[in-house]
Each structure stands twice: as structure tokens, then as C-alpha cells.
Design a protein around this motif. Structure first.
Motif, PDB file in Angstrom:
ATOM      1  N   ASN A  82      10.336   3.863  -6.835  1.00  0.00           N
ATOM      2  CA  ASN A  82       9.111   4.598  -7.174  1.00  0.00           C
ATOM      3  C   ASN A  82       8.139   3.714  -7.948  1.00  0.00           C
ATOM      4  O   ASN A  82       6.927   3.718  -7.704  1.00  0.00           O
ATOM      5  CB  ASN A  82       9.442   5.837  -7.993  1.00  0.00           C
ATOM      6  CG  ASN A  82      10.124   6.913  -7.175  1.00  0.00           C
ATOM      7  OD1 ASN A  82      10.180   6.824  -5.954  1.00  0.00           O
ATOM      8  ND2 ASN A  82      10.647   7.925  -7.833  1.00  0.00           N
ATOM      9  N   VAL A 138       6.410   1.190  -5.611  1.00  0.00           N
ATOM     10  CA  VAL A 138       5.314   1.754  -4.820  1.00  0.00           C
ATOM     11  C   VAL A 138       4.023   1.798  -5.639  1.00  0.00           C
ATOM     12  O   VAL A 138       2.954   1.369  -5.178  1.00  0.00           O
ATOM     13  CB  VAL A 138       5.674   3.174  -4.328  1.00  0.00           C
ATOM     14  CG1 VAL A 138       4.451   3.855  -3.715  1.00  0.00           C
ATOM     15  CG2 VAL A 138       6.798   3.115  -3.318  1.00  0.00           C
ATOM     16  N   LEU A 173       4.389  11.271  -5.147  1.00  0.00           N
ATOM     17  CA  LEU A 173       4.575  10.509  -3.909  1.00  0.00           C
ATOM     18  C   LEU A 173       3.915  11.195  -2.716  1.00  0.00           C
ATOM     19  O   LEU A 173       3.373  10.529  -1.822  1.00  0.00           O
ATOM     20  CB  LEU A 173       6.068  10.308  -3.649  1.00  0.00           C
ATOM     21  CG  LEU A 173       6.778   9.345  -4.609  1.00  0.00           C
ATOM     22  CD1 LEU A 173       8.286   9.453  -4.462  1.00  0.00           C
ATOM     23  CD2 LEU A 173       6.313   7.906  -4.357  1.00  0.00           C
ATOM     24  N   SER A 227       0.874   9.422  -0.563  1.00  0.00           N
ATOM     25  CA  SER A 227       1.156   9.235   0.865  1.00  0.00           C
ATOM     26  C   SER A 227      -0.002   9.759   1.706  1.00  0.00           C
ATOM     27  O   SER A 227      -0.477   9.082   2.626  1.00  0.00           O
ATOM     28  CB  SER A 227       2.452   9.948   1.257  1.00  0.00           C
ATOM     29  OG  SER A 227       3.562   9.414   0.586  1.00  0.00           O
ATOM     30  N   CYS A 234      -3.117   7.477   1.311  1.00  0.00           N
ATOM     31  CA  CYS A 234      -2.980   6.194   1.995  1.00  0.00           C
ATOM     32  C   CYS A 234      -3.285   6.312   3.487  1.00  0.00           C
ATOM     33  O   CYS A 234      -3.876   5.408   4.086  1.00  0.00           O
ATOM     34  CB  CYS A 234      -1.573   5.632   1.795  1.00  0.00           C
ATOM     35  SG  CYS A 234      -1.295   4.871   0.185  1.00  0.00           S
ATOM     36  N   GLY A 288       6.543  -5.676  -7.562  1.00  0.00           N
ATOM     37  CA  GLY A 288       5.705  -4.840  -6.707  1.00  0.00           C
ATOM     38  C   GLY A 288       4.264  -5.313  -6.695  1.00  0.00           C
ATOM     39  O   GLY A 288       3.612  -5.343  -5.643  1.00  0.00           O
ATOM     40  N   LEU A 335       1.334   0.956   3.214  1.00  0.00           N
ATOM     41  CA  LEU A 335       1.579   1.564   1.907  1.00  0.00           C
ATOM     42  C   LEU A 335       1.929   3.036   2.046  1.00  0.00           C
ATOM     43  O   LEU A 335       2.770   3.562   1.297  1.00  0.00           O
ATOM     44  CB  LEU A 335       0.342   1.389   1.020  1.00  0.00           C
ATOM     45  CG  LEU A 335      -0.016  -0.056   0.677  1.00  0.00           C
ATOM     46  CD1 LEU A 335      -1.273  -0.105  -0.188  1.00  0.00           C
ATOM     47  CD2 LEU A 335       1.135  -0.731  -0.035  1.00  0.00           C
ATOM     48  N   ILE A 352       5.595   3.215   3.079  1.00  0.00           N
ATOM     49  CA  ILE A 352       6.492   2.931   1.954  1.00  0.00           C
ATOM     50  C   ILE A 352       6.589   4.139   1.029  1.00  0.00           C
ATOM     51  O   ILE A 352       7.668   4.488   0.537  1.00  0.00           O
ATOM     52  CB  ILE A 352       5.997   1.698   1.163  1.00  0.00           C
ATOM     53  CG1 ILE A 352       6.050   0.438   2.034  1.00  0.00           C
ATOM     54  CG2 ILE A 352       6.843   1.488  -0.093  1.00  0.00           C
ATOM     55  CD1 ILE A 352       5.439  -0.785   1.382  1.00  0.00           C
ATOM     56  N   SER A 353       5.458   4.810   0.809  1.00  0.00           N
ATOM     57  CA  SER A 353       5.443   6.000  -0.052  1.00  0.00           C
ATOM     58  C   SER A 353       6.299   7.114   0.535  1.00  0.00           C
ATOM     59  O   SER A 353       7.014   7.817  -0.193  1.00  0.00           O
ATOM     60  CB  SER A 353       3.999   6.495  -0.247  1.00  0.00           C
ATOM     61  OG  SER A 353       3.200   5.501  -0.842  1.00  0.00           O
ATOM     62  N   SER A 361       9.961   6.298  -0.014  1.00  0.00           N
ATOM     63  CA  SER A 361      10.321   6.558  -1.408  1.00  0.00           C
ATOM     64  C   SER A 361      10.506   8.055  -1.652  1.00  0.00           C
ATOM     65  O   SER A 361      11.425   8.483  -2.362  1.00  0.00           O
ATOM     66  CB  SER A 361       9.236   6.009  -2.335  1.00  0.00           C
ATOM     67  OG  SER A 361       9.622   6.122  -3.690  1.00  0.00           O
TER      68      SER A 361
END
Length: 409
Positions: A13, A16, A77, A81, A84, A142, A171, A174-175, A178
């Protein structure tokens, strides 16, 4: 390893949000090239990131355990997300203001939750300090990976190109990963909750922290440190582009090298804090960073770097400048771990909220001051100013070391 799964999730976390938060330096540079935004106007992106962090941390810190630590991280998150996946279609400056506002709100939830969780997954002060150091070190990994990732999407041959926005597809993915890992992880949150279950009681717990001199000087230390740190992290890409005259992609990669230096420094702090008192680590690092500024910045004057310069043929100063971060890096986890391990676990959420608030305020003010001085004078002048807050930081840390916290539950 005890609590391995949840510890791994905390690292992921933090990873990210390290990328998202510290992309502001890259975005500021791209805003100047893509939209013709001035340095002083571009610097307000730091405010759109940090002020929501400060406001939300202040509001949420005292009763976040009631929302749920895990639930708070999941909400954060989910928000980033979604944002992004919108950003590849951004065609105006306000998209980036909205992006960093949402990232700021989400990071407030994440950071308070992560800092509160550390006390739940560690057993003693030394383990707390060590885990904090490694966690902050991974945060800088990160940042490093984020700078490298963004540089891969930069088109040096066309400064106006918007293809770099495709990085947000990565990105966003990746979120989501996570989010999934966290959703299936378990965290025992009982110790983070106060016996006083009312909202008024939680707010009183938060306010009570201001009655301790140690807390007041600690918050001053946090403010001063982040003021310096964020100035360097945010403006290093622009410094490389305009002062050292290197290509845009290399300027962004310089931010990655700086992040790598921070990561190394914070990983090392995980070891040093087991052997030395925190005050010695903080004092040594602050003095070392001040000395490195005085030695390295003069080397950046009147540099002549060819337009086709790369990391294999660049002057020594190109490498030395970001390596200063090794000295600065251990300070933040050292003082944060000290104050959190000094307070009962039921106050960790409130204390974490104060850390986030004062970090956000320091970051915003530092970036705006640096951007304004950079625009009116030079990048060297902007970074020389950091010697003032560094001096005040050492003094505040020494005073803080004299006080103790003995709150009654």
C-alpha cells in the motif's frame, strides 16, 4: 515471520502511494512543457495534494479506528484506482489538480492506517523503530520506481507529447492489485480502539496530545523536516532540466536516483536505530546533509553538459546532488517511531493524524517557497534556504529529547 501477510500488505500500500504522491515533481515539469504553466502556478499542485491530506487527517484521525483501519485503506485504494483510469484522457490542468486532491484524501486514510497498524504488528520499541525505518525505506523505493516508470513514457523528441499519461494505466492496475491483496488479508484492530467509544471522547484524546511539550516539539520537527524534504523531491527534476540542462527523461530519472538515496538512508536507519539513540542519528544526519549542501551546490554553478548527455558520460555533480538524500532520509522514520512508541496504542491513530497534518503543511509551504525562489532567483538559492529549517530542526530535536509523555487512558 509474525504478521507477515499484513506487513507485506502495508509495504505494498505504501509503495502504491509513494509513486502517486511523489509524481508531483514530474507532473510539475510536464505541466510547464505541455500547458505552458509557470513554476509558481505549477507549484500549487503540491497544495492540492497536501492540503486535502492535512484537512482529512485532522478530521479523520481521532475516529478512524471506528471506520476500520482495513476499511479505510480499501476506500483509499478504490478512489485512486478510479482516478488513475481517468487520467489517460486528461487534457487540462484541472485534471491534475483533481488527481492530486484525490490522492491527498486517499493518502490521509492510508498513512494514518499504516502508522496505526505498525503498533499492532510489532512487539516492542526497537521492533517498531526498525519496521518504521524499513517501511519508509520501501516508500522511497516506490518513489524511485515511480520516477523510472514515468521516464519510460516520456518522449524527449517531442516535449509537447501527452503519451506520458499512459503511465496511469499501469498505476491503476497496481492500485487494483493492492486492493485485492488487502481485501483478503486479516488485521486485528482491537488494540487501536479506545475504551471511550464516543466520538467526543476520541476527539478529547486527540486534543490531549497538544498538552505535552514533547508532542509540540515533535510536530515542529516534522514540519521542518518535510519542508526541506519535499522541496528537494518536488523540484529536483526541474533543477536538473533548467540548471544542469540535461534531457527531460534524465531529469525525471534524477528524481529516481534521489529516491534511491532516500531508500538507502531509510533502510540503514532500520539498523542504526537498533544500536544508537535516535537523537544521535537525527543530529548526525541533519548536520551531514547541511555540509553536503555547502559542498555540492557550488559545483552546479556554470555547468556545461551536452544535450546528448546520459548517465554514463555526465559530470560528477549529476551523481552527487541526489546522493545527498542518504543523509536526510533517516530523520523522518526516527522521529516518527520515537513519538509513536512513546504513546499508548489507542492514541496511535490520533498521533498519526497529527503527523500527516504537519507533514502536509510543511510539504506545501516548502514546495511553494522553493518554486517561488527558483523562479525569481536560481535553483541554488532555493536549495540553500534549506539550511535555515535544518538548523531549527536540530535545535527542536534536542529540546524534544528532554521531555516525556505519560498520558492517562
Amino acid at each position: 515471520m509474525k504478521n507477515f501477510n499484513i506487513k507485506a500488505v502495508l509495504f505494498l500500500n505504501y509503495f502504491v502511494f509513494a509513486i502517486l504522491l511523489n509524481s508531483v515533481g514530474t507532473v510539475i515539469l510536464q505541466m510547464q512543457q505541455n500547458f505552458g504553466i509557470t513554476k509558481s502556478n505549477a507549484s500549487i499542485l503540491e497544495g492540492f495534494k497536501d492540503l486535502p491530506i492535512a484537512i482529512c487527517s485532522f478530521i479523520l484521525a481521532s475516529f478512524l479506528p471506528k471506520i476500520g483501519i482495513k476499511n479505510s485503506m480499501l476506500i483509499a485504494l478504490f478512489l485512486v484506482s478510479c482516478m488513475c483510469f481517468v487520467m489517460p484522457f486528461a487534457d487540462h490542468f484541472w485534471f491534475f489538480k483533481l488527481l492530486f486532491a484525490i490522492v491527498g484524501i486517499s493518502f490521509a486514510l492510508i498513512k494514518i492506517s499504516v502508522f496505526t497498524s505498525i503498533g499492532l504488528v510489532t512487539d516492542n520499541d526497537k521492533e517498531h523503530s526498525s519496521f518504521m525505518g524499513f517501511l519508509e525505506g520501501f516508500f522511497m523505493v516506490g518513489v524511485l520506481m515511480g520516477n523510472v516508470l514515468f521516464s519510460l513514457f516520456i518522449d524527449d523528441s517531442n516535449p509537447k507529447s501527452m503519451t506520458w499519461l499512459n503511465v496511469y494505466w499501469v498505476l491503476g492496475a497496481i492500485s487494483v492489485v493492492s486492493f485485492i491483496f488487502l481485501f483478503f488479508s486479516k488485521l486485528n484492530e482491537n488494540e487501536a480502539k479506545s475504551e471511550n467509544t464516543s466520538l467526543i471522547g476520541d476527539i478529547k484524546n486527540s486534543i490531549s496530545l497538544f498538552s505535552y511539550k514533547k508532542v509540540l516539539f515533535f510536530l515542529l520537527c516534522v514540519f521542518l523536516f518535510v519542508l526541506v524534504e519535499q522541496s528537494f523531491q518536488t523540484w529536483t527534476p526541474t533543477f536538473y532540466k533548467e540548471i544542469l540542462k540535461v534531457p527531460t527523461s534524465m531529469s525525471i530519472q534524477a528524481g529516481a536516483v534521489l529516491a534511491g538515496a532516500f531508500a538507502l538512508g531509510r533502510f540503514l536507519s532500520g539498523f542504526f536505530l537498533r544500536k544508537f539513540a535516535w537523537i544521535y542519528v537525527v543530529s548526525f544526519c541533519a548536520i551531514g546533509f547541511a555540509v553536503s549542501i555547502l559542498l555540492v551546490l557550488p559545483l552546479t554553478q556554470n555547468t556545461n553538459i551536452s544535450t546528448d548527455a546520459g548517465w554514463l558520460n555526465a559530470p560528477l555533480v549529476v551523481y552527487l546532488f541526489p546522493l545527498m538524500g542518504v543523509f536526510l532520509a533517516p530523520i523522518y522514520p526516527s522521529i516518527n517511531s520515537l513519538i509513536l512508541s512513546s504513546t499508548p496504542k489507542y492514541l496511535h491513530s490520533s498521533m498519526s493524524g497529527l503527523i500527516v497534518v504537519f507533514s502536509a503543511i510543511g510539504g506545501t509551504i516548502g514546495s511553494i517557497i522553493t518554486g517561488s525562489v527558483f523562479e525569481k532567483f536560481t535553483g541554488q538559492h532555493a536549495f540553500y534556504l534549506s539550511l535555515i529549517p535544518l538548523s531549527l530542526l536540530i535545535i527542536s530535536a534536542i529540546i524534544m529529547n528532554k521531555f516525556k509523555i505519560n498520558p492517562k487512558k
